[in-house]
Design an enzyme around this catalytic site. Sequence first.
Site, PDB file in Angstrom:
ATOM      1  N   SER A  66       0.942  -0.839   0.013  1.00  0.00           N
ATOM      2  CA  SER A  66      -0.494  -0.320  -0.009  1.00  0.00           C
ATOM      3  C   SER A  66       0.991   1.838   0.387  1.00  0.00           C
ATOM      4  CB  SER A  66      -0.952   0.079   0.978  1.00  0.00           C
ATOM      5  OG  SER A  66       0.079  -0.095   2.255  1.00  0.00           O
ATOM      6  N   ARG A  67       0.365   2.788  -0.338  1.00  0.00           N
ATOM      7  CA  ARG A  67       1.456   3.129  -0.070  1.00  0.00           C
ATOM      8  C   ARG A  67       0.754   4.699   1.461  1.00  0.00           C
ATOM      9  NH1 ARG A  67       3.066   6.514  -4.136  1.00  0.00           N
ATOM     10  NH2 ARG A  67       1.636   5.500  -6.642  1.00  0.00           N
ATOM     11  N   ALA A  68       1.259   4.936   1.928  1.00  0.00           N
ATOM     12  CA  ALA A  68       1.081   5.315   2.979  1.00  0.00           C
ATOM     13  C   ALA A  68      -0.556   5.762   3.595  1.00  0.00           C
ATOM     14  CB  ALA A  68       2.081   6.647   3.139  1.00  0.00           C
ATOM     15  N   THR A 110      -1.627   6.376   6.937  1.00  0.00           N
ATOM     16  CA  THR A 110      -1.931   7.461   8.314  1.00  0.00           C
ATOM     17  C   THR A 110       0.065   8.137   8.092  1.00  0.00           C
ATOM     18  OG1 THR A 110      -1.892   6.014   9.601  1.00  0.00           O
ATOM     19  CG2 THR A 110      -3.776   7.032   9.475  1.00  0.00           C
ATOM     20  N   SER A 111       1.095   6.797   7.355  1.00  0.00           N
ATOM     21  CA  SER A 111       2.209   7.158   7.691  1.00  0.00           C
ATOM     22  C   SER A 111       3.114   7.889   7.394  1.00  0.00           C
ATOM     23  CB  SER A 111       3.200   5.880   8.234  1.00  0.00           C
ATOM     24  OG  SER A 111       3.022   5.105   6.799  1.00  0.00           O
ATOM     25  N   THR A 155       5.491   0.941   1.501  1.00  0.00           N
ATOM     26  CA  THR A 155       6.892   0.242   0.871  1.00  0.00           C
ATOM     27  C   THR A 155       6.527   0.897  -0.647  1.00  0.00           C
ATOM     28  OG1 THR A 155       7.151  -1.668   2.431  1.00  0.00           O
ATOM     29  CG2 THR A 155       7.114  -1.791   0.084  1.00  0.00           C
ATOM     30  N   ASP A 200      -8.667   1.363  12.811  1.00  0.00           N
ATOM     31  CA  ASP A 200      -7.426   0.229  12.152  1.00  0.00           C
ATOM     32  C   ASP A 200      -7.890  -0.610  12.879  1.00  0.00           C
ATOM     33  OD1 ASP A 200      -5.914  -1.099  10.457  1.00  0.00           O
ATOM     34  OD2 ASP A 200      -4.216  -0.166  11.114  1.00  0.00           O
TER      35      ASP A 200
END
Lengths: 509, 509
Positions: free
Chosen positions: B207-209, B211-212, B216, B269
């Site tokens: 996945s893309r970010a 909430t971070s 990757t 989450d």
Amino acid sequence: MTPQDLRIRRVAIDTWRENVAYLHRECPVVRASGFQALSKIMVHANGRTISAVLNVVDDERIVEACELGLSEDAFARIDVAEGHTARVTPSEPPASIGALHRKIAGERLTREDLFALIADVAQARYSKIELAAFVVATNGYDLDRDEVVHLTEAMIDAGRRLDWQRQVRGGPVVDKHCIGGIPGNRTSMVVVPIVTAHGMLCPKTSSRAITSPAGTADTMEMLANVELPFDRLAQIVRDTNGCLAWGGTADLSPADDILISVERPLAIDSPGQMVASILSKKIAAGSTHLVLDIPVGPTAKVRSMPGAQRLRKLFEYVAQHLGLHLEVVITDGTQPVGNGIGPVLEARDVMRVLRNDPQGPADLRDKSLRLAARVIEFDPDVRGGEGWRIARDILESGRALAQMEAIIDAQGRRTPAPVPGAITHEVTADQDGRVAAIDNLQLARIARLAGAPQVIGAGVDLLCKVGDAVRAGQPLYRIHASYSADLAFARDRAARDSGYRIAAEAHAG
Amino acid sequence: MTPQDLRIRRVAIDTWRENVAYLHRECPVVRASGFQALSKIMVHANGRTISAVLNVVDDERIVEACELGLSEDAFARIDVAEGHTARVTPSEPPASIGALHRKIAGERLTREDLFALIADVAQARYSKIELAAFVVATNGYDLDRDEVVHLTEAMIDAGRRLDWQRQVRGGPVVDKHCIGGIPGNRTSMVVVPIVTAHGMLCPKTSSRAITSPAGTADTMEMLANVELPFDRLAQIVRDTNGCLAWGGTADLSPADDILISVERPLAIDSPGQMVASILSKKIAAGSTHLVLDIPVGPTAKVRSMPGAQRLRKLFEYVAQHLGLHLEVVITDGTQPVGNGIGPVLEARDVMRVLRNDPQGPADLRDKSLRLAARVIEFDPDVRGGEGWRIARDILESGRALAQMEAIIDAQGRRTPAPVPGAITHEVTADQDGRVAAIDNLQLARIARLAGAPQVIGAGVDLLCKVGDAVRAGQPLYRIHASYSADLAFARDRAARDSGYRIAAEAHAG
């Protein structure tokens, strides 16, 4: 202007009580700050700060790269002129977000939690998605009764309050309310003229339709102006003892209005939210005594007598803690009340009852008298059991009608009186028999598809009620519409399910 | 064109996976049908039907009275040209709305319920508000483990599936995944080259970010193209044994992508959603064997060992029911992994490890080897306990680096390589002592404020880790930004709380 300054532009999109900010994808702030669509940002202008949900735009006709577009709600809330400079910063979550997450996790909230949460709701610091989370997390009986007390207090605290003690000098300020769900149930418009003619103070504020074909405010609007600012409403009540106004303009429970904007599309109307919503508005309006109508029936909001009793106890518990004298009346919610469903048709029924017109629906008259009687018995000078006779005398003597005309004139009479939609279709019985049941939800749906409440003349006019004998082909009800497309939608729905159940008579002849 | 026909107009507003329709207040359909802002409508064009949330517009520059404006998402979904005629009708609720209401009321859903619900989610038939209701109603452990099995199956069923059995002929198709929450934890980008160099098939989608500061996919994108259509991705895996791609373009679990668009702003989450999200994507990507990393620490997603064990059992139960061989590894989540936080900085760390550069962070190297070892032991020809030695040999021999270069070339190398943001600020220790703790959440927040992941060179570069001795004034980490406004946001946040806790040494030498 520094590079971070943006020019405010009003974007004429109605986002229904959510602040939305529109920024162009090429706006330096979007590029620099890593804002993403649907993230929240803080907008600062002229010393004010609001939070808003971001929509990213690729069309300079909507916003240019140096502009900050604001939806109607956001523009009204920041309250500066177009072209004014503004800055945006990454959103700080509302101070109460921790309480929201604890409620989602199933914890019990404190009084302080609920006050902080509702203050943030009233200040529009929550997005629609977060409001939906709150509504779901407090659904059913997920709020315990003390939480409902605190929620109600918090909702009162977030808005303005009316005070009538100079008028009543310790006497009761009365109100009457129904939890809703029964089409045509416009008893307030009969009860208020009766009890105010009796000399009681009744500052009645009502909602517009949430999921129904007409609210009391929508129906009263067929006769008079209902959007009364706070001060004007107070003056009308001082002059006439009562009013029949829309509650939204009086700012009595702004947090509740915002929560309803999410409850409506979710079709969630949970006991805790219902109690807090109703009682906060009554107490904010200065009422001291309330008669509450809880209709019970298979297609009503409350389906069973145990369910009604449980809800009654919750209302009573909260009212007692807030010093409100409450009488709950559990009524028959098995079918619509009166004949008309939709603003114009319901206003017609109300006026027929007030005029003692023989065409006035008997069930609307009887129920209104029964509720007015309970309100009148809040009068310390009235003996228990005398209320019904007093109410009937006021209605039959024409004093209730005269009082209604006075309230209409005080609020501002609507002329000319609007008429029912001219395009009609009659739905007929498919067999001989008796009307065994009428589905409130289905009739409400058909009336809404016909255009109610927005198309004021649209709706359904019931031509027979439960218990009436009918012959195959006899009209059961008439659909009124103003546009042929609407009539087609309503007619299609009625063809699939008329909402009426006809039972063949077992022993004919 | 009949009066009900409207002309479709593309409104270039990004509403983040929600279909929004814009109709002018004077549009005959709005006036006739009583549509209100935020109600849902059905849009019909060219034989297709989508549902959309209505925004009412008062500006003809956005839509005219005879036009139907569609947001980017809605326009893409209806898939006809601008100017095409369309009709709108009142919304029929999605077929699964009853199941949603039963879940909100706390009931258990059947397999059929969850399949219907997820199919409606994948077809964008739910509004954001309704999706938020689903996310909250299934929060925490509110889904029982059989419901999670059915939710996972439903998510797989709603998307496309990859099948590698012609390649592996019954051998394992492997993957490695982390539940997230630890900044800098880019082990996948070391593990995939090692295990594919060993000859295993590893079709890694990430996945893309959410909430971070970087996912990757965001980090791999610093080196290569990650937006690979379904067929291209399949070809790359056949050619190189592996890939490091973004999962979104492959349409593997579209319902999950839509749910995440609501989970992200709600910061929810929950275990059930996490398990269904991760396992549905792995199974849809054709994996048969998975090593799952669950980091535990006071500022990680999972805060305690009992919490980790409970989550592990849920993953194992669902994986077993769906025929996926799963090994759970519970790891140290007390501080970020590696030094860099943010796409460019994390990609730098990964390449240093693959190049056996002495500057490569030891913790990232050690953790990657440990996870790669577990994956390699899925190989039936490898003895238990030999995985680590094999993984280390592949890394130290340069075969992992060569394999990574091959994957980068297959996906499409990014040139020139992007560099860290040039505007920097160093945050220093305020006393002598040892680094006692690093707050994952605070460091992630600071990196995001600096612009990560959208501003690719932005982020934080850790200069010391837990256990390191520091002197007052010594730099703890360096913030990188590309825009001075971002640096100011990040710097302000770091000034309020650096995220580092320094403990004075009790027995200073």
